[in-house]
Enzyme design. Sequence first.
Site, PDB file in Angstrom:
ATOM      1  N   HIS A 373       0.812  -1.217   0.000  1.00 55.61           N
ATOM      2  CA  HIS A 373       0.000   0.000   0.000  1.00 55.61           C
ATOM      3  C   HIS A 373       0.846   1.268   0.000  1.00 55.61           C
ATOM      4  CE1 HIS A 373      -3.775   1.961   0.031  1.00 55.61           C
ATOM      5  NE2 HIS A 373      -4.432   1.037   0.723  1.00 55.61           N
ATOM      6  N   ASP A 377      -2.451   1.837  -4.606  1.00 54.33           N
ATOM      7  CA  ASP A 377      -3.703   1.839  -3.856  1.00 54.33           C
ATOM      8  C   ASP A 377      -4.699   0.891  -4.523  1.00 54.33           C
ATOM      9  OD1 ASP A 377      -4.636   3.212  -6.128  1.00 54.33           O
ATOM     10  OD2 ASP A 377      -4.350   5.165  -5.187  1.00 54.33           O
TER      11      ASP A 377
END
Length: 400
Positions: A373, A377
Amino acid sequence: MAFSVVMPALEMAQETGKLLAWRKQEGDRVTKGEALLEIETDKAVVEVEAPADGILAGIKAAAGADIPVGQTIAWIVAPGEIPPQEESAAAPTARAVSQSKSEPVYAPIPPSQPVASNARISPKARRLAKELGVEISTLRGSGPGGEILASDVQAAAAAPAAPGGVAPDKESSTLEVPSSIGRLMAERTTQSWTTVPHFFVSREIDATALTQHRERVVAEIERAHGVRITHTDLLVALVARTLLKHPRLNSSWTAHGVRLHAYVNMAVAIAVNDGVVAAVIPNAHTSSLAEIATQRRAVAERARAGKLRPADIADATFTISNLGMYHVDAFSAIITPPQAAILAVGAITDRVVAVDGKPAVRPMMTLTLSCDHRVADGARAALFLEDLAAAIQSPGNLLA
């Protein structure tokens, strides 16, 4: 001019390598590129090639020795030339090559000498000591300058308990000591899971066109190149080409930022006797199906025989792990740092799905993308799977 043969570094965290066997003996003539010795690292067993033509001389390490990365273990000299007498502390490199250069030698601390409280210890050894419950102050370092290495921690953990300790019940339990590959898997997955913020995106995809494309080309490729392509080969080609449109998923996380790669070196997870290794197919984005299949089969054979080469496990930018052949429907894989993502592939199985509003049976497969992350995304991951699904449903568009 003499060329030094050093213990190579195949990964950033590697500290030592174990010399398994010499392929040549002292005084033998060697040719640049031929197998010179076999070493075992935390990553795999690999063959090291001769860095130059000449005579093998000045062998400084025997089979079974654990050797710090960068330490000279032999020389390749011209006929009649005498190898340098002083140890060369060559800088660690992926290729075991350096010109002769004299550097100071650091002797390990004798076993009888106690270790000072401020003794140097590598981050890997410190982490391993914490995991195994080994008290650092009791260790004696065997690395350069007395540095405590991971091998010192492992040796201490495997040593018999001191008198007065509680011995394990040998009849009710068995201690299985992991191999180098097993230790690597334990350390890397723990490090990745605890330091990389994972998230997962899954998608079911109709594999009808993928299977049909394989059936159309498999016989022709096997006849022309002598190799039988698999669904994994098709996925390697399609994923590599799709990644060119999604550079964040083909990148590496570094302390200075996200490093985007202009090429796709595809790692394929391969099961071996004592674990899993990820062998690399370089430049998969430009390789043909036949080239991918040939390379995958070759590295798989070397991996299972314990004969991987340094180049076989270096510089991967993305990984595919396919458990479809084990009849696994879906799973989530752990990222291999510093890569940003890994794709887990499930089995192709017939399922009832809605087609034009009516139930129909289609060969479906589940893909699960694990992402870092810090790098990507959910939206980027979803768009990648969208483009990959389109490629799988029309493989001829990218593989023509």
